[in-house]
Design a protein around this motif. Structure first.
Motif, PDB file in Angstrom:
ATOM      1  N   PHE A   1       0.922  -1.051  -0.027  1.00 32.15           N
ATOM      2  CA  PHE A   1       0.247   0.188  -0.324  1.00 32.15           C
ATOM      3  C   PHE A   1       0.848   1.288  -0.483  1.00 32.15           C
ATOM      4  O   PHE A   1       2.169   1.122   0.166  1.00 32.15           O
ATOM      5  CB  PHE A   1      -0.577   0.032   0.891  1.00 32.15           C
ATOM      6  N   LEU A   2       0.679   2.673  -0.214  1.00 29.21           N
ATOM      7  CA  LEU A   2       1.266   3.618  -0.155  1.00 29.21           C
ATOM      8  C   LEU A   2       0.043   5.457   0.274  1.00 29.21           C
ATOM      9  O   LEU A   2      -1.020   4.658   0.639  1.00 29.21           O
ATOM     10  CB  LEU A   2       1.401   4.149  -1.909  1.00 29.21           C
ATOM     11  N   ILE A   3       0.033   6.247   0.486  1.00 31.07           N
ATOM     12  CA  ILE A   3      -0.328   6.557   1.132  1.00 31.07           C
ATOM     13  C   ILE A   3      -0.551   7.696  -0.299  1.00 31.07           C
ATOM     14  O   ILE A   3       1.093   8.193  -0.460  1.00 31.07           O
ATOM     15  CB  ILE A   3      -0.206   7.823   2.231  1.00 31.07           C
ATOM     16  N   ARG A   4      -1.721   8.306  -0.937  1.00 37.31           N
ATOM     17  CA  ARG A   4      -1.975   8.597  -1.878  1.00 37.31           C
ATOM     18  C   ARG A   4      -2.479  10.340  -1.603  1.00 37.31           C
ATOM     19  O   ARG A   4      -3.579  10.424  -1.222  1.00 37.31           O
ATOM     20  CB  ARG A   4      -2.981   7.860  -3.100  1.00 37.31           C
ATOM     21  N   LEU A   5      -1.207  11.320  -1.739  1.00 37.11           N
ATOM     22  CA  LEU A   5      -2.198  13.145  -1.655  1.00 37.11           C
ATOM     23  C   LEU A   5      -2.833  13.550  -2.759  1.00 37.11           C
ATOM     24  O   LEU A   5      -3.237  14.515  -3.146  1.00 37.11           O
ATOM     25  CB  LEU A   5      -0.962  13.277  -1.261  1.00 37.11           C
TER      26      LEU A   5
ATOM     27  N   THR B   1       7.900   4.407   2.077  1.00 37.04           N
ATOM     28  CA  THR B   1       9.194   4.337   3.014  1.00 37.04           C
ATOM     29  C   THR B   1      10.457   5.543   2.419  1.00 37.04           C
ATOM     30  O   THR B   1      10.586   5.426   0.996  1.00 37.04           O
ATOM     31  CB  THR B   1       9.708   2.475   2.890  1.00 37.04           C
ATOM     32  N   VAL B   2      10.668   5.535   3.702  1.00 36.71           N
ATOM     33  CA  VAL B   2      12.198   6.140   3.167  1.00 36.71           C
ATOM     34  C   VAL B   2      13.819   5.681   2.734  1.00 36.71           C
ATOM     35  O   VAL B   2      13.590   6.534   2.048  1.00 36.71           O
ATOM     36  CB  VAL B   2      12.464   6.968   4.878  1.00 36.71           C
ATOM     37  N   SER B   3      13.319   4.815   2.710  1.00 32.77           N
ATOM     38  CA  SER B   3      14.799   4.052   1.750  1.00 32.77           C
ATOM     39  C   SER B   3      14.183   3.792   0.309  1.00 32.77           C
ATOM     40  O   SER B   3      14.968   3.700  -0.376  1.00 32.77           O
ATOM     41  CB  SER B   3      14.848   2.889   1.956  1.00 32.77           C
ATOM     42  N   GLY B   4      12.663   3.873  -0.229  1.00 32.74           N
ATOM     43  CA  GLY B   4      12.793   4.198  -1.788  1.00 32.74           C
ATOM     44  C   GLY B   4      12.450   2.633  -1.148  1.00 32.74           C
ATOM     45  O   GLY B   4      11.271   1.900  -2.967  1.00 32.74           O
ATOM     46  N   ASN B   5      12.566   1.422  -0.920  1.00 34.49           N
ATOM     47  CA  ASN B   5      12.234   0.190  -0.844  1.00 34.49           C
ATOM     48  C   ASN B   5      11.253  -0.435  -1.034  1.00 34.49           C
ATOM     49  O   ASN B   5      11.011   0.307   0.180  1.00 34.49           O
ATOM     50  CB  ASN B   5      13.972  -0.744  -0.935  1.00 34.49           C
TER      51      ASN B   5
ATOM     52  N   TYR C   1       6.568   4.706  11.988  1.00 38.63           N
ATOM     53  CA  TYR C   1       7.482   4.244  11.347  1.00 38.63           C
ATOM     54  C   TYR C   1       7.127   5.361  10.514  1.00 38.63           C
ATOM     55  O   TYR C   1       6.739   5.890   9.700  1.00 38.63           O
ATOM     56  CB  TYR C   1       6.468   3.090  10.324  1.00 38.63           C
ATOM     57  N   LYS C   2       8.310   5.597   9.893  1.00 43.35           N
ATOM     58  CA  LYS C   2       8.303   7.258   9.488  1.00 43.35           C
ATOM     59  C   LYS C   2       8.606   6.927   7.897  1.00 43.35           C
ATOM     60  O   LYS C   2       8.843   5.731   7.311  1.00 43.35           O
ATOM     61  CB  LYS C   2       9.835   7.339   9.854  1.00 43.35           C
ATOM     62  N   ILE C   3       7.977   7.925   7.426  1.00 47.48           N
ATOM     63  CA  ILE C   3       7.153   7.447   5.959  1.00 47.48           C
ATOM     64  C   ILE C   3       7.976   9.177   5.153  1.00 47.48           C
ATOM     65  O   ILE C   3       8.067   9.897   5.629  1.00 47.48           O
ATOM     66  CB  ILE C   3       5.706   7.794   5.489  1.00 47.48           C
ATOM     67  N   LYS C   4       8.141   9.395   3.987  1.00 46.67           N
ATOM     68  CA  LYS C   4       8.319  10.563   3.188  1.00 46.67           C
ATOM     69  C   LYS C   4       7.495  10.426   2.235  1.00 46.67           C
ATOM     70  O   LYS C   4       6.649   9.581   1.445  1.00 46.67           O
ATOM     71  CB  LYS C   4      10.246  10.614   3.016  1.00 46.67           C
ATOM     72  N   LEU C   5       7.395  12.378   1.416  1.00 41.34           N
ATOM     73  CA  LEU C   5       6.761  11.619   0.031  1.00 41.34           C
ATOM     74  C   LEU C   5       7.605  11.709  -0.860  1.00 41.34           C
ATOM     75  O   LEU C   5       8.838  11.655  -0.875  1.00 41.34           O
ATOM     76  CB  LEU C   5       6.546  13.765   0.134  1.00 41.34           C
ATOM     77  N   GLY C   6       7.257  11.030  -1.819  1.00 40.66           N
ATOM     78  CA  GLY C   6       7.419  10.755  -2.701  1.00 40.66           C
ATOM     79  C   GLY C   6       7.897   9.160  -2.094  1.00 40.66           C
ATOM     80  O   GLY C   6       9.175   8.379  -3.375  1.00 40.66           O
ATOM     81  N   GLY C   7       7.950   8.443  -1.014  1.00 40.49           N
ATOM     82  CA  GLY C   7       8.461   7.249  -0.666  1.00 40.49           C
ATOM     83  C   GLY C   7       8.078   5.676  -1.493  1.00 40.49           C
ATOM     84  O   GLY C   7       6.790   6.349  -2.533  1.00 40.49           O
TER      85      GLY C   7
END
Length: 385
Positions: A321-325, A335-339, A349-355
């Motif tokens: 899943f993802l958060i979609r804005l 995910t912060v790692s992008g993986n 659980y830390k996340i980021k824009l574009g993760g």
């Protein structure tokens, strides 16, 4: 008759051999529950603060775990209030280790990292609280059901700690306006209200960003560098219309109505951007799959533990899943790692824009909590229900 008797004995022997072979094929059974020893910390009192966030609180030390077969291991520090249980702990990842049991297993935990685990466990800010900590080991590269079956835990250690507000680490500006009362941010046009919306600078460098829910059909607002009207900035052109240039002439009045807005502000350059956003969870793990997002709703109750966070109670599958804005997929969070990663349940659980894509580790009923109040600590919580 004798032949029949000998035949029966032969058949029984064959069946016994088959059962024995079948048992061998099942593989080893893990020994659970007593094969990790947490030797540090040994207890103690930890008064955490934003000013010492990068300092080491303690160094965790533990022994390696075994599962009855050769496997690399992921270790996690879990934290709960001393009166609670480990169903939804605060967590901190200690790392992934190979099968060498002779390696030195220890990890320095900073005040910032411990603080995040304390807050993930529901710890109070600014008040002393007793907590229990333990280490959990799980085999890597296994299915979620296998991981659950083979997870091992350490002994529990009791510590006393005082958590700090993560906001105190970062510079911020304030967003007072006519939308505050209807949106859960205190009285309208009150920059000094404790609940006023804020934008944070993750780098403490004059660049701010963040999300603000404006429940007003004709929103109007300004930015202030302090919780008062001293030094406030609005539109530079005097019309109030959105231009992206800051000045002191007038309030900013977007024409796109009520909703969640995402801001970036360069205070030094005197510029800003703002865009309307949806806040949804989407993916194979969610009720609507990848076809459409499931809305998350802002909690506007000041007495709620999830105040000013976006939440929903959902049944989730063990999938991605993802958060979609934004509907066109141009703005998402992951995910912060992008993986692709399993989300840690219970804690932040830390996340980021574009993760990258996230994965629900175990199917079940969850309270999904999206905390996007602080741009330096966007995070997601999957709280088992």
């Amino acid at each position: 008759m004798k032949k029949i008797y000998l035949s029966l004995i032969l058949v029984a022997g064959i069946l016994s051999s088959l059962v024995s072979c079948s048992d061998d094929l099942l593989g080893p059974v893990a020994a659970k529950g007593d094969n990790i020893v947490l030797s540090a910390p040994t207890g103690g009192t930890y008064a955490l603060s934003a000013s010492t966030a990068s300092a080491t609180a303690f160094t965790a030390k533990w022994t390696s775990s075994t599962f009855g077969y050769s496997a690399a291991v992921r270790y996690t520090l879990q934290v709960i209030k001393s009166t609670g249980n480990f169903n939804a702990p605060g967590t901190f990842p200690l790392g992934d280790y190979g099968v060498d049991s002779s390696i030195n297993l220890e990890k320095a935990v900073t005040n910032r990292q411990l603080n995040a685990a304390l807050l993930g466990a529901g710890g109070p800010i600014g008040a002393s609280q007793a907590y229990k900590v333990r280490v959990v080991g799980s085999p890597l590269n296994q299915s979620s059901s296998t991981v659950d079956a083979y997870t091992v835990v350490s002994n529990e250690i009791t510590i006393t700690a005082t958590a700090f507000d993560t906001y105190d680490e970062f510079a911020r500006i304030y967003v007072p306006g006519n939308y505050q009362g209807a949106s859960g941010y205190g009285s309208d046009w009150s920059p000094d209200n404790a609940n006023v919306a804020k934008l944070f600078s993750a780098g403490n460098n004059g660049n701010y960003e963040g999300f603000v829910w404006m429940n007003n059909a004709t929103p109007a607002f300004k930015f202030t560098p302090v919780p008062s009207w001293s030094g406030d900035k609005g539109e530079s052109n005097g019309s109030g219309a959105f231009s992206g240039v800051l000045g002191t002439a007038s309030d900013i009045k977007p024409s796109t109505g009520a909703g969640t807005y995402f801001f970036t502000v360069n205070w030094t350059a005197g510029t800003y951007t703002m865009d309307k956003r949806q806040v949804t969870i989407i993916g194979a793990a969610t009720p609507n799959g990848w076809g459409s997002g499931t809305p998350l709703n802002l909690d506007t109750n000041p007495s709620s533990p999830y105040y000013q966070m976006y939440t929903a109670n959902l049944t989730l599958a063990a999938d991605n899943f993802l958060i979609r804005l934004k509907d066109d997929w141009s703005v998402k969070m992951g995910t912060v790692s992008g993986n692709l990663e399993n989300v840690t349940t219970g804690g932040q659980y830390k996340i980021k824009l574009g993760g990258g894509d996230m994965k629900v580790p175990t199917a079940g009923n969850y309270k999904v909590v999206l905390d996007i109040r602080n741009s330096a600590n966007y995070n997601l919580r999957l709280m088992p229900q």
